[in-house]
Structure formats: C-alpha cells, structure tokens
Scaffold this motif. Structure first.
Motif: not given
Length: 327
Positions: A213-226
């Motif tokens: 549930h970490s927002v940092f994991v989700i944010g990191g996934a978004a950055a990696l996706a870009m």
C-alpha cells in the motif's frame, strides 16, 4: 470536470467530511463497493470469451476461455502458495505465465514486437501550436455533470482503501485533498491532450491482493513506467498481451473488490432480517449491476453513481423498522 472537482473540494474542506458517515453508513457502502467490482465482471468475462472483442468480427473462441482459465488457476496458486518476494507479485507472475500459455495456444501476434525498435521516442504532440482557443459552452455543460459520477466512484474507492489499509483517508489527508488531486490531474491531462484520468477499481484490486500500500512504491512504478515508455519493444510486448490473459486476471481483481464490499457488511454485523437493510442492499445491487441509466438533458447518471444515489435516499427516508416488524 476538473474545475467541478476543485469547487467541490473547497466545499468539502469548509464543511468537513463527518457528514459522510451519516450519509454513507455500512449498509450503503458495502453494496456500493460490491457494485464497483461486479459492475466490471462482464468486461472480464467478455475478454475471456471473445476474439476481436467489440468489432463486427467478434466471435466466441474456446481457446480464449482455456487461456483465461489457466491464467486464473495459476494466479490463484501463486497467491496461495508463494512466499517472500514472489508472494508479493502473484498478479505479475500470473500475467507472465498466462502470456506464455497464450503463445502456446497461438493467439499472440508477435509481429509488432519484431518490427518495433528497441529505443523509440513516444509520439509527443503539442496541441496549442495549431489550436485556436474557443469557448464551447454546450460541450462544457455536457461534460461537467460527469464529474459527479466519477466523484461518486472516487468516494467509493476511498471506502475500499480505508478498509484495506485500516486508515481513514477522509480525515488524513482529507477528502478535499484527494478530490483536489483528482481534479488537478484531470486539468493537466486535458491541457496536454491526454485521456481523462480518475481513480480505478482495477488498481485497488491489485493493492488488495499484493497488500503493498506504499505511495512510494506506486510513485516509483509511475516513474518506471514513464522510463519504460521509451523502450519500443517493451511497449509492443505489453500491447500484444491478449484479452483472455487480462480477463483471467480480472476475474480475481474485480472479485476482490466485490468481496471487500461483502466484508464491510460482515464486519459491521448488518442484520438482513431487517426489511430496511434488505431493501437498501437489494436496490443498490440491482440498479448498479443492471446499469440503470437516468438522463435529463446533459445530466446522465448510470450504474454505480445512480445506485449510490438510490442507496443514500433510501437510507435517509426509510424507518429503522417496518410496520410489520414493529408489531
């Protein structure tokens, strides 16, 4: 729609979110959350059954069902029996294994992957170079009411997240901030010519299964996706994932959301021997899953939004006991 979100967020900030507990008690919240998941069930089933879905050439394909069911079974096994890091990525493992099964069944088109470059610049467009600004009031009045539909979903998704994470996002960071964030995202997406954005039930299903549930994991996934968007072959690989693989995964994702709604009812010990509770839940489920639509001019309410509205009204007007029960 983004502007409507911002206006509502300011109203919520001024009035607080305590009214939500009175407006949306468990007997309304539980069935609404169930509708979020069950309302998507047909999409998963269609992806698992039909080739060329949504086109005139759409046909029933037994191979598709086989791939979807194998993907589903493997994902269930990964969820139940894997531990450690592997136990955190059962959905990813299910997609990878489902893709391999789809390759064996011969339903994956790999030609676009072969033709794609390893490094490819995404097709950026700058709409303001050729666009002359103009105010389209009719279009605005048609689209703006849709914000109230997606806001209802936004609130419903927060309800599920509150249960999953055992936190209260209505209070911290606050419903007004989450609505404002959603509204700003829509405005930015519109300004750069992107698709409309809102919260999605599918993503909540992933959170429920992985328990990350970490927002940092989700944010990191978004950055990696870009970053990965510049890898042409990977983009082509993702686009080649056939519908039945996604359908098999979606059986679990959408089901988990619906089950979360059922869990809300159980946790709060809702008594369905009371006609009041039985009627409220019944109307919400049938209206929401059935896709009943109410349209008056530019204003349209359907599915989950209309079901939520009916649930709120019934909860406010129905007495605690029916006449027959009082006797």
């Amino acid at each position: 729609t983004g502007a409507v979100y911002l206006i509502v967020s300011l109203i919520v900030k001024k009035s607080g979110s305590g009214w939500l507990d009175r407006l949306l008690p468990p007997i309304v919240v539980g069935p609404v959350v169930m509708v979020i998941g069950l309302g998507l069930a047909a999409n998963a089933a269609n992806q698992a059954m039909f080739e060329n879905l949504g086109t005139p050439e759409q046909i029933y394909n037994v191979k598709y069902i086989a791939v979807a069911l194998i993907t589903l079974i493997l994902t269930i096994i990964f969820n139940m029996y894997l531990k450690g890091f592997m136990g955190l990525i059962p959905i990813l493992l299910g997609i990878v294994c489902g893709y391999i099964v789809a390759l064996i069944f011969g339903i994956v088109n790999i030609e676009p992957i072969k033709e794609a470059a390893w490094f490819a610049m995404p097709s950026f467009q700058v709409p303001f170079v050729t666009y002359t600004p103009k105010l389209y009031l009719t279009a605005i009045l048609t689209m703006a009411p849709i914000a109230f539909v997606t806001m209802t979903e936004h609130i419903g998704h927060l309800m599920v997240l509150n249960k999953l994470t055992k936190r209260n996002f209505y209070e911290n960071p606050g419903l007004h901030k989450t609505l404002m964030g959603d509204g700003l995202a829509q405005i930015v997406a519109g300004l750069v010519g992107g698709p409309p954005v809102t919260s999605y039930g599918e993503n909540i299903g992933v959170l429920a299964i992985t328990r990350v549930h970490s927002v940092f994991v989700i944010g990191g996934a978004a950055a990696l996706a870009m970053i990965l968007a510049f890898v042409g072959k990977l983009t082509a690989l993702i686009q080649s994932i056939p519908g039945p693989v996604i359908g098999g995964i979606s059986f679990i994702l959408f089901g988990v959301i619906a089950s979360s709604g059922l869990k809300i009812l159980i946790d709060n010990k809702i008594d369905f021997n009371l006609k009041r509770n039985l009627l409220i839940a019944s109307v919400i489920l049938v209206v929401g899953i059935g896709g009943l639509t109410f349209q008056a001019g530019p204003i349209a309410l359907s599915g989950m939004a209309l079901a939520t509205l009916f649930g709120i009204i019934l909860n406010l007007v129905l007495p605690q006991q029916a006449k027959s029960e009082a006797e």
